[in-house]
Design a protein around this motif. Structure first.
Motif, mmCIF file in Angstrom:
data_model
loop_
_atom_site.group_PDB
_atom_site.id
_atom_site.type_symbol
_atom_site.label_atom_id
_atom_site.label_comp_id
_atom_site.label_asym_id
_atom_site.label_seq_id
_atom_site.Cartn_x
_atom_site.Cartn_y
_atom_site.Cartn_z
ATOM 1 N N LEU A 104 -4.774 -8.380 -6.649
ATOM 2 C CA LEU A 104 -5.773 -7.332 -6.467
ATOM 3 C C LEU A 104 -5.080 -5.984 -6.553
ATOM 4 O O LEU A 104 -4.030 -5.781 -5.936
ATOM 5 C CB LEU A 104 -6.440 -7.455 -5.097
ATOM 6 N N GLN A 105 -5.665 -5.065 -7.313
ATOM 7 C CA GLN A 105 -5.136 -3.710 -7.427
ATOM 8 C C GLN A 105 -6.290 -2.745 -7.235
ATOM 9 O O GLN A 105 -7.388 -2.971 -7.765
ATOM 10 C CB GLN A 105 -4.525 -3.471 -8.802
ATOM 11 N N SER A 106 -6.057 -1.692 -6.485
ATOM 12 C CA SER A 106 -7.069 -0.647 -6.353
ATOM 13 C C SER A 106 -6.394 0.677 -6.068
ATOM 14 O O SER A 106 -5.316 0.733 -5.488
ATOM 15 C CB SER A 106 -8.071 -0.985 -5.244
ATOM 16 N N ASP A 107 -7.045 1.722 -6.522
ATOM 17 C CA ASP A 107 -6.639 3.089 -6.237
ATOM 18 C C ASP A 107 -7.867 3.783 -5.656
ATOM 19 O O ASP A 107 -8.972 3.626 -6.180
ATOM 20 C CB ASP A 107 -6.235 3.834 -7.516
ATOM 21 N N THR A 150 0.863 -1.177 0.000
ATOM 22 C CA THR A 150 0.000 0.000 0.000
ATOM 23 C C THR A 150 0.901 1.228 0.000
ATOM 24 O O THR A 150 1.843 1.309 0.783
ATOM 25 C CB THR A 150 -0.919 0.025 1.241
ATOM 26 N N SER A 151 0.606 2.153 -0.888
ATOM 27 C CA SER A 151 1.370 3.395 -0.929
ATOM 28 C C SER A 151 0.395 4.566 -0.947
ATOM 29 O O SER A 151 -0.770 4.412 -1.304
ATOM 30 C CB SER A 151 2.279 3.441 -2.161
ATOM 31 N N PHE A 152 0.893 5.718 -0.522
ATOM 32 C CA PHE A 152 0.063 6.910 -0.622
ATOM 33 C C PHE A 152 0.891 8.090 -1.081
ATOM 34 O O PHE A 152 2.122 8.091 -0.983
ATOM 35 C CB PHE A 152 -0.691 7.202 0.688
ATOM 36 N N PHE A 153 0.172 9.081 -1.609
ATOM 37 C CA PHE A 153 0.815 10.257 -2.171
ATOM 38 C C PHE A 153 -0.025 11.484 -1.835
ATOM 39 O O PHE A 153 -1.239 11.485 -2.004
ATOM 40 C CB PHE A 153 0.947 10.108 -3.691
ATOM 41 N N ALA A 163 -1.878 17.519 1.598
ATOM 42 C CA ALA A 163 -3.146 17.535 0.883
ATOM 43 C C ALA A 163 -4.286 17.118 1.806
ATOM 44 O O ALA A 163 -4.103 16.292 2.708
ATOM 45 C CB ALA A 163 -3.077 16.601 -0.328
ATOM 46 N N GLU A 164 -5.458 17.677 1.572
ATOM 47 C CA GLU A 164 -6.641 17.321 2.361
ATOM 48 C C GLU A 164 -7.164 15.942 1.970
ATOM 49 O O GLU A 164 -7.818 15.274 2.767
ATOM 50 C CB GLU A 164 -7.733 18.364 2.173
ATOM 51 N N VAL A 165 -6.881 15.537 0.736
ATOM 52 C CA VAL A 165 -7.293 14.229 0.227
ATOM 53 C C VAL A 165 -6.036 13.514 -0.261
ATOM 54 O O VAL A 165 -5.280 14.055 -1.071
ATOM 55 C CB VAL A 165 -8.331 14.363 -0.901
ATOM 56 N N ILE A 166 -5.830 12.304 0.237
ATOM 57 C CA ILE A 166 -4.622 11.534 -0.050
ATOM 58 C C ILE A 166 -4.949 10.435 -1.065
ATOM 59 O O ILE A 166 -5.948 9.729 -0.938
ATOM 60 C CB ILE A 166 -4.079 10.888 1.247
ATOM 61 N N ASP A 167 -4.088 10.282 -2.075
ATOM 62 C CA ASP A 167 -4.233 9.206 -3.062
ATOM 63 C C ASP A 167 -3.585 7.941 -2.516
ATOM 64 O O ASP A 167 -2.433 7.965 -2.077
ATOM 65 C CB ASP A 167 -3.553 9.586 -4.380
ATOM 66 N N VAL A 168 -4.327 6.835 -2.552
ATOM 67 C CA VAL A 168 -3.854 5.551 -2.021
ATOM 68 C C VAL A 168 -3.879 4.516 -3.137
ATOM 69 O O VAL A 168 -4.829 4.460 -3.920
ATOM 70 C CB VAL A 168 -4.739 5.074 -0.842
ATOM 71 N N LYS A 169 -2.818 3.702 -3.199
ATOM 72 C CA LYS A 169 -2.730 2.600 -4.175
ATOM 73 C C LYS A 169 -2.424 1.315 -3.423
ATOM 74 O O LYS A 169 -1.603 1.312 -2.508
ATOM 75 C CB LYS A 169 -1.628 2.847 -5.198
#
Length: 181
Positions: free
Chosen positions: A143-146, A31-34, A167-173
């Motif tokens: 399984l892959q999801s963003d 799991t990663s986030f940006f 950021a107020e909203v974080i992108d997660v992969k």
């Protein structure tokens, strides 16, 4: 993820299924986030994410230890754990849900799926629908999801002093390769 906790999760999912249930498991999911802002970008990755999928019922559990996220900058990692996700108080994040629809897992291929369930982060549980791809290849399921996480949804507070840097909203992969147990 400790083996005892992982076994408990496995038993919970197995108990919910039938005797025909097949479990696919990983303890090395990623799991990663940006976080992107004009002032600073922040990224981190956790390569010790546990997941269990019951192919009979479609139930899935994903669990990660927050302190296992690695940042390129140790100070960012320290602030993440101490000030934002409060890892001592809330050491884990978890998603427990059900994949819908359950594709024919006997046929190799890639399928669009959704998982409907509860995402628990920072002690706040939110109902979520996560969309992604499920790929069947032999005895492996990938399984892959963003998706995105709004900090306010999980009561993660950012001090005004650094608000422009996070950021107020974080992108997660997510990417998990599960094998049959």
């Amino acid at each position: 993820m400790s083996n005892s906790i992982f076994r408990i999760l496995t038993l919970l999912i197995l108990a919910a299924g039938s005797a025909q249930a097949q479990l696919f498991i990983t303890q090395t999911g990623e799991t990663s986030f940006f976080s992107k802002t004009p002032m600073e970008n922040i990224s981190a990755v956790n390569k010790k994410v546990g997941s269990v999928l019951n192919t009979q019922t479609g139930e899935i559990v994903v669990r990660m230890t927050m302190t296992d996220f690695n940042f390129p900058n140790k100070l960012m990692q320290e602030h993440f754990n101490e000030n934002y996700v409060e890892s001592e108080k809330y050491p884990y994040a978890m998603f427990r849900g059900k994949i819908q629809p359950i594709p024919d897992l006997n046929k190799p291929g890639t399928y669009d799926v959704s998982a409907v369930g509860t995402f628990d982060l920072h002690g706040v549980k939110k109902e979520r629908t996560l969309n992604g791809k499920l790929t069947v290849q032999g005895d492996k399921i990938t399984l892959q999801s963003d998706f995105q996480v709004a900090l306010v949804d999980h009561k993660i507070e950012v001090p005004k002093l650094v608000f422009a840097k996070i950021a107020e909203v974080i992108d997660v992969k997510n990417q998990f390769t599960l094998t049959k147990k």
